[in-house]
Write an enzyme that holds these catalytic residues in place. Structure first.
Site, PDB file in Angstrom:
ATOM      1  N   TYR A 103      -0.596  10.459 -13.093  1.00 41.31           N
ATOM      2  CA  TYR A 103       0.241  10.491 -14.313  1.00 41.31           C
ATOM      3  C   TYR A 103       1.479  11.350 -14.068  1.00 41.31           C
ATOM      4  O   TYR A 103       2.568  11.030 -14.539  1.00 41.31           O
ATOM      5  CB  TYR A 103      -0.550  11.028 -15.511  1.00 41.31           C
ATOM      6  CG  TYR A 103      -1.878  10.338 -15.738  1.00 41.31           C
ATOM      7  CD1 TYR A 103      -1.926   9.023 -16.191  1.00 41.31           C
ATOM      8  CD2 TYR A 103      -3.081  10.994 -15.477  1.00 41.31           C
ATOM      9  CE1 TYR A 103      -3.151   8.379 -16.380  1.00 41.31           C
ATOM     10  CE2 TYR A 103      -4.311  10.352 -15.666  1.00 41.31           C
ATOM     11  CZ  TYR A 103      -4.332   9.051 -16.114  1.00 41.31           C
ATOM     12  OH  TYR A 103      -5.532   8.428 -16.295  1.00 41.31           O
ATOM     13  N   HIS A 199     -17.332   4.114 -12.105  1.00 43.92           N
ATOM     14  CA  HIS A 199     -17.918   5.393 -12.513  1.00 43.92           C
ATOM     15  C   HIS A 199     -18.847   5.227 -13.717  1.00 43.92           C
ATOM     16  O   HIS A 199     -19.933   5.792 -13.748  1.00 43.92           O
ATOM     17  CB  HIS A 199     -16.828   6.417 -12.854  1.00 43.92           C
ATOM     18  CG  HIS A 199     -15.909   6.704 -11.713  1.00 43.92           C
ATOM     19  ND1 HIS A 199     -14.773   7.466 -11.842  1.00 43.92           N
ATOM     20  CD2 HIS A 199     -15.948   6.318 -10.412  1.00 43.92           C
ATOM     21  CE1 HIS A 199     -14.166   7.530 -10.668  1.00 43.92           C
ATOM     22  NE2 HIS A 199     -14.851   6.842  -9.789  1.00 43.92           N
TER      23      HIS A 199
HETATM   24 MN   MN3 Z   1     -13.956   8.469 -13.526  1.00 42.71          MN
HETATM   25 MN   MN3 Z   2     -10.571   9.146 -13.947  1.00 45.40          MN
END
Ligand code: MN3
Ligand code: MN3
Length: 322
Positions: A103, A199
């Site tokens: 970012y 994840h």
């Molecule tokens: Mn993650």
């Molecule tokens: Mn992440």
């Protein structure tokens, strides 16, 4: 010398189902933000009327990925009992650090130093953003040694963060990128999202393996705890969405997308969904499902990303017949 016996990780036999699968898949999709030509977005950025919203959306994501790097995956890796799972979480943690940094790469390309400084001050002052970071971090920080319950709770919180709370932020770059606007920044977001989908599935899967060893009473107690946390986060997320998206008129669509992903988070953790099915903006869904030709998010690392070598991820990629 202390009388601790140190054991070494042994990958020659599997000690955790799917640890090797998650390891392989995550490494196959390694990427770096600097490989995306964000500078090609500068021209469109200059005339963009909702810069403020866009910047805040990315700033919010920066905080969440920072918490996930420094506290979340870090602590889950430290307390997970299986060494192969520890290795997987440690590797996920490295990707979180890449996310958090990416970012800044967009900011440094599109914004002035003064704007960036103001944004990082905004992060500290936005009450809804701070609230969710604190809620999640508190659960992470409560993990205790040899305590599967607190570890499971941390994994639950991690899945909430990654499969649910990130999506109020992912919406805007996907929405704009899907229409050919600020596409390169959107590409970075799509690469982050692709990691998060691993994840969410992986942490959810390992959490389910812990959960099934609890007594029925404990399972019920933890499920109730989980739904309460989710509802708490959900109410905050609605306020956060209204706050950040106020000037765009997109809040209702963002909220629908957030609910859709809250259901996905619940599925990752092995619980029943909570919100009724509803229409999600097709431009944003197109980015997720890799359908159509408007913007082919997952067919490679991105349209400007030359080193593509990864199988496309679809909804079936992580369907392990659970
Ligand atoms: Mn993650
Ligand atoms: Mn992440």
């Amino acid at each position: 010398m202390s009388n601790i016996t140190y054991e070494a990780i042994n990958w020659n036999k599997s000690t955790s189902e799917l640890a090797q699968v998650f390891w392989d898949q995550q490494w196959k999709q390694i990427w770096f933000p600097e490989e995306i030509a964000v500078s090609k977005d500068i021209k469109q950025w200059k005339g963009f009327e909702h810069q403020d919203t866009y910047k805040k959306v990315l700033a919010g994501l920066t905080l969440l990925d920072t918490v996930q790097t420094n506290i979340g995956m870090n602590r889950v890796a430290a307390f997970a009992p299986d060494m192969q799972e520890k290795a997987v979480f440690t590797m996920f943690d490295a990707f979180e650090a890449i996310h958090a940094k990416s970012y800044s790469y967009i900011f440094t390309t599109l914004c002035t130093n003064e704007e960036i400084d103001a944004l990082f001050e905004w992060i500290k002052k936005n009450e809804f953003l701070q609230y969710k970071a604190d809620k999640i971090a508190t659960v992470y920080n409560a993990i205790e040694e040899d305590d599967p319950e607190s570890l499971w709770k941390a994994m639950f919180a991690s899945v909430m963060l990654e499969s649910f709370l990130f999506y109020s932020g992912f919406f805007y770059p996907l929405y704009l990128g899907g229409q050919g606007f600020l596409r390169n920044s959107a590409e970075i977001i799509s690469l982050i999202l692709r990691d998060e989908s691993i994840h969410g599935v992986a942490v959810g899967f390992f959490a389910q393996n812990i959960y099934k060893n609890f007594s029925t009473e404990k399972q019920e107690e933890l499920k109730l705890w989980g739904f309460e946390l989710l509802l708490d986060l959900y109410q905050n997320e609605m306020k956060y969405t209204e706050d950040v998206y106020a000037e765009t008129g997109l809040s209702p669509e963002v909220k629908a997308y957030v609910r859709y992903n809250a259901n996905k988070a619940l599925m990752n953790i092995g619980f029943e969904t909570m919100f009724p099915e509803e229409e999600v903006n097709p431009i944003v869904m197109n980015g997720i499902r890799n359908e159509g030709s408007t913007y082919d998010f997952f067919s490679q690392k991105g349209s400007t990303y030359a080193k593509a070598k990864v199988e496309p991820i679809t909804d079936d990629t992580f369907n392990f017949n659970r």
